[in-house]
Motif scaffolding. Structure first.
Motif, PDB file in Angstrom:
ATOM      1  N   ARG A 303      60.922  24.418 104.098  1.00  0.00           N
ATOM      2  CA  ARG A 303      60.874  25.883 103.811  1.00  0.00           C
ATOM      3  C   ARG A 303      61.095  26.039 102.189  1.00  0.00           C
ATOM      4  O   ARG A 303      61.839  25.264 101.726  1.00  0.00           O
ATOM      5  CB  ARG A 303      61.849  26.495 104.545  1.00  0.00           C
ATOM      6  N   LYS A 304      60.225  26.732 101.574  1.00  0.00           N
ATOM      7  CA  LYS A 304      60.371  27.033 100.220  1.00  0.00           C
ATOM      8  C   LYS A 304      61.766  27.554 100.044  1.00  0.00           C
ATOM      9  O   LYS A 304      62.220  28.765 100.597  1.00  0.00           O
ATOM     10  CB  LYS A 304      59.108  27.839  99.601  1.00  0.00           C
ATOM     11  N   ILE A 305      62.516  27.267  98.522  1.00  0.00           N
ATOM     12  CA  ILE A 305      63.711  27.791  98.229  1.00  0.00           C
ATOM     13  C   ILE A 305      63.336  27.921  96.629  1.00  0.00           C
ATOM     14  O   ILE A 305      62.652  27.328  96.000  1.00  0.00           O
ATOM     15  CB  ILE A 305      64.768  26.969  98.570  1.00  0.00           C
ATOM     16  N   LEU A 306      64.428  28.774  96.058  1.00  0.00           N
ATOM     17  CA  LEU A 306      64.154  29.184  94.734  1.00  0.00           C
ATOM     18  C   LEU A 306      65.602  28.396  94.007  1.00  0.00           C
ATOM     19  O   LEU A 306      66.710  28.744  94.510  1.00  0.00           O
ATOM     20  CB  LEU A 306      64.422  30.583  94.328  1.00  0.00           C
ATOM     21  N   VAL A 307      65.292  27.620  93.178  1.00  0.00           N
ATOM     22  CA  VAL A 307      66.304  26.456  92.520  1.00  0.00           C
ATOM     23  C   VAL A 307      66.557  26.974  91.190  1.00  0.00           C
ATOM     24  O   VAL A 307      65.381  27.280  90.498  1.00  0.00           O
ATOM     25  CB  VAL A 307      65.716  25.141  92.718  1.00  0.00           C
ATOM     26  N   TYR A 308      67.806  26.802  90.896  1.00  0.00           N
ATOM     27  CA  TYR A 308      68.165  27.289  89.705  1.00  0.00           C
ATOM     28  C   TYR A 308      68.336  26.184  88.762  1.00  0.00           C
ATOM     29  O   TYR A 308      68.906  25.133  88.826  1.00  0.00           O
ATOM     30  CB  TYR A 308      69.442  28.068  89.356  1.00  0.00           C
ATOM     31  N   GLU A 346      71.472  20.751  85.345  1.00  0.00           N
ATOM     32  CA  GLU A 346      71.770  21.273  86.870  1.00  0.00           C
ATOM     33  C   GLU A 346      72.753  21.826  87.362  1.00  0.00           C
ATOM     34  O   GLU A 346      72.756  22.397  88.468  1.00  0.00           O
ATOM     35  CB  GLU A 346      71.601  19.755  87.587  1.00  0.00           C
ATOM     36  N   LEU A 347      73.493  22.283  86.400  1.00  0.00           N
ATOM     37  CA  LEU A 347      74.850  22.775  86.908  1.00  0.00           C
ATOM     38  C   LEU A 347      74.732  24.057  87.573  1.00  0.00           C
ATOM     39  O   LEU A 347      75.293  24.421  88.509  1.00  0.00           O
ATOM     40  CB  LEU A 347      75.843  23.219  85.585  1.00  0.00           C
ATOM     41  N   PRO A 348      73.558  25.063  87.182  1.00  0.00           N
ATOM     42  CA  PRO A 348      73.582  26.011  88.197  1.00  0.00           C
ATOM     43  C   PRO A 348      73.191  26.057  89.457  1.00  0.00           C
ATOM     44  O   PRO A 348      73.270  26.919  90.322  1.00  0.00           O
ATOM     45  CB  PRO A 348      72.552  26.987  87.318  1.00  0.00           C
ATOM     46  N   GLN A 349      72.867  24.902  89.955  1.00  0.00           N
ATOM     47  CA  GLN A 349      72.446  24.652  91.228  1.00  0.00           C
ATOM     48  C   GLN A 349      73.902  24.616  92.217  1.00  0.00           C
ATOM     49  O   GLN A 349      73.608  24.575  93.320  1.00  0.00           O
ATOM     50  CB  GLN A 349      71.834  23.175  91.204  1.00  0.00           C
ATOM     51  N   PHE A 350      74.872  24.678  91.603  1.00  0.00           N
ATOM     52  CA  PHE A 350      76.018  24.800  92.276  1.00  0.00           C
ATOM     53  C   PHE A 350      76.005  26.087  93.116  1.00  0.00           C
ATOM     54  O   PHE A 350      76.761  26.459  94.107  1.00  0.00           O
ATOM     55  CB  PHE A 350      77.343  24.390  91.595  1.00  0.00           C
ATOM     56  N   ILE A 351      75.473  27.168  92.350  1.00  0.00           N
ATOM     57  CA  ILE A 351      75.149  28.312  92.943  1.00  0.00           C
ATOM     58  C   ILE A 351      74.365  28.182  94.145  1.00  0.00           C
ATOM     59  O   ILE A 351      74.581  28.872  95.071  1.00  0.00           O
ATOM     60  CB  ILE A 351      74.628  29.425  91.937  1.00  0.00           C
ATOM     61  N   ASN A 352      73.181  27.377  93.984  1.00  0.00           N
ATOM     62  CA  ASN A 352      72.219  27.147  95.126  1.00  0.00           C
ATOM     63  C   ASN A 352      73.106  26.580  96.214  1.00  0.00           C
ATOM     64  O   ASN A 352      72.699  26.842  97.551  1.00  0.00           O
ATOM     65  CB  ASN A 352      71.290  26.072  94.690  1.00  0.00           C
TER      66      ASN A 352
END
Length: 447
Positions: A303-308, A346-352
């Motif tokens: 499934r598509k997700i939005l990655v930061y 990649e740090l904003p991906q901890f929000i993901n």
């Protein structure tokens, strides 16, 4: 979901009714009531709503279980003298009312759970490959157990309906060659292969076709196969099945993985919050454009997700064609070079991770355009989507990072991703995290 509800219904009802009885008789619960509540909770957890038993069996087992627990508590109370700390009416109502409340709750669960799972979208679509007695046994088990969260769509078989009459009562969906296309088009989550051992060539062709799907594949019954992904023997609807391609994150493992992600991501975000503010300022001053770059990726089950990510380029590509970053890429900003080399982008991906879209450790998510390209040329590519994508992964800490300018490089990444799925453990996750910290300091493949 049914398992979680089953495990907590009995203890919560038993403890809740104890305090409700005390409140009814205007008794203020003291420490003795708290101790009794803890004992009751420990004796009734995990609970069992007997969803797969008949109603009469459920009533009998529920009453008998409570009789044994109540008898043990009363005997312990008399022997120790502890029972004299409680009001007799409170205990009488509690001991007599709890089994009735439990039986009522179990009866409601039988009606409510299937509806809740259906509305929550947790029901998996399933098909059975083959039309024989074992397939029929599995189909009956699924139909008789709505609490499994599985909706059976029908059967696939190359034989004509006349040759399979009397063996199956479900809908015949098509021939075996049509299975993979149907699974992708109708988002089939579970595929049960009920073909005999002599059908091994056909089975291998089916498995080959299904590598471009995210369906969980099971053999019914035992079957010899190679290259298992979390292979294991299990029972489903009273029928033995062999998991061939399944996510490692089921049952307790799923809970452990999610809890570790939440705890670690929360702690890390708190620690790096000042650093993220400084990076955001640096990105904004370095070049015009947004601070956060958002891109569609494939997540769990494709499934598509939005990655930061922090933006490191002068462009924000997220279309049908995306050019991978290469060494000394002119699109990368000066500040972006440092961010990419240290993986700080990649740090904003901890929000993901907190959002539940990603995990700290798992196969790295690729752009949708790259997925659509490589799924056509690398067998087993989509199997990596049986788990949530990760900020770091087994492939990355083993040198598979940077530009994948050849199919061979991407295939090597996929080999590591599938190896992670086969051998996942919490200790492996911790090992990957420690190896990632070392790579942040120096990584020859980062640019």
């Amino acid at each position: 979901m049914a398992s979680i509800i089953e495990s907590v219904v009995d203890p919560f009802i038993a403890v809740g009714l104890l305090f409700a009885s005390a409140y009814f008789y205007e008794v203020v619960p003291d420490s003795h009531y708290v101790i009794l509540a803890l004992l009751t909770f420990s004796l009734t957890f995990p609970g069992d709503s007997h969803l797969r038993d008949g109603r009469r069996v459920m009533v009998r087992r529920t009453a008998l279980n409570w009789l044994l627990i109540a008898g043990a508590l009363v005997l312990f109370g008399y022997v120790t003298g502890y029972i004299h700390y409680f009001a007799v009416p409170v205990l009488a109502v509690w001991l007599a009312g709890t089994p009735l409340a439990l039986i009522a709750a179990h009866a409601v669960s039988r009606v409510a759970l299937p509806r809740l799972m259906s509305r929550a979208g947790t029901q998996r679509r399933a098909v059975i490959v083959g039309s024989n007695d074992i397939a029929m046994q599995l189909a009956r088990g699924i139909e008789e157990n709505p609490f499994l969260g599985v909706h059976l769509l029908g059967f696939f078989d190359d034989r004509t309906p006349a040759r399979t009459s009397g063996t199956t009562t479900g809908v015949r969906l098509g021939h075996l060659r049509e299975l993979a296309a149907y699974a992708k088009e109708h988002a089939v989550g579970h595929i049960y292969i009920a073909l005999p051992m002599v059908s091994q060539p056909r089975i291998l062709r089916i498995l080959d076709d299904l590598k471009d799907t995210t369906a969980s594949i099971f053999f019914v019954p035992d079957m010899f196969v190679t290259d298992l992904i979390q292979g294991r023997v299990d029972h489903f609807a009273g029928t033995p099945v062999v998991a061939v391609c399944e996510t490692p994150f089921t049952g307790v493992n799923r809970l452990v993985k999610r809890l570790s992600d939440i705890v670690l991501a929360t702690a890390i975000l708190i620690l790096i919050a000042p650093l993220m503010v400084l990076i955001a300022i640096g990105v904004k001053l370095g070049s015009p454009g947004p601070v956060i770059f958002k891109q569609n990726r494939y997540g769990l089950d494709g499934r598509k997700i939005l990655v930061y990510k922090f933006r490191t380029m002068t462009v924000c590509e997220d279309g049908p064609e995306i050019v991978q970053a290469v060494r000394e890429d002119t699109r990368v900003t000066r500040f972006g070079v440092w961010l990419r080399r240290t993986s700080m982008d990649e740090l904003p991906q901890f929000i993901n991770v907190l959002q539940g879209r990603m995990s700290i450790v798992g196969p790295r998510p690729h752009a949708v355009a790259h997925n659509e390209t490589y799924r056509q040329v690398i067998k087993g590519y989509m199997i990596r989507h049986k788990v949530k994508p990760g900020i770091t992964g087994w492939a990355q800490v083993n040198g598979c990072r940077g530009e994948t300018d050849t199919v061979g490089k991407m295939a090597r990444r996929i080999e590591y991703d599938l190896d992670y799925l086969r051998h996942w453990s919490l200790s492996l996750d911790l090992k990957i995290i420690l190896m990632t910290i070392r790579l942040v300091i120096r990584d020859a493949h980062a640019y």
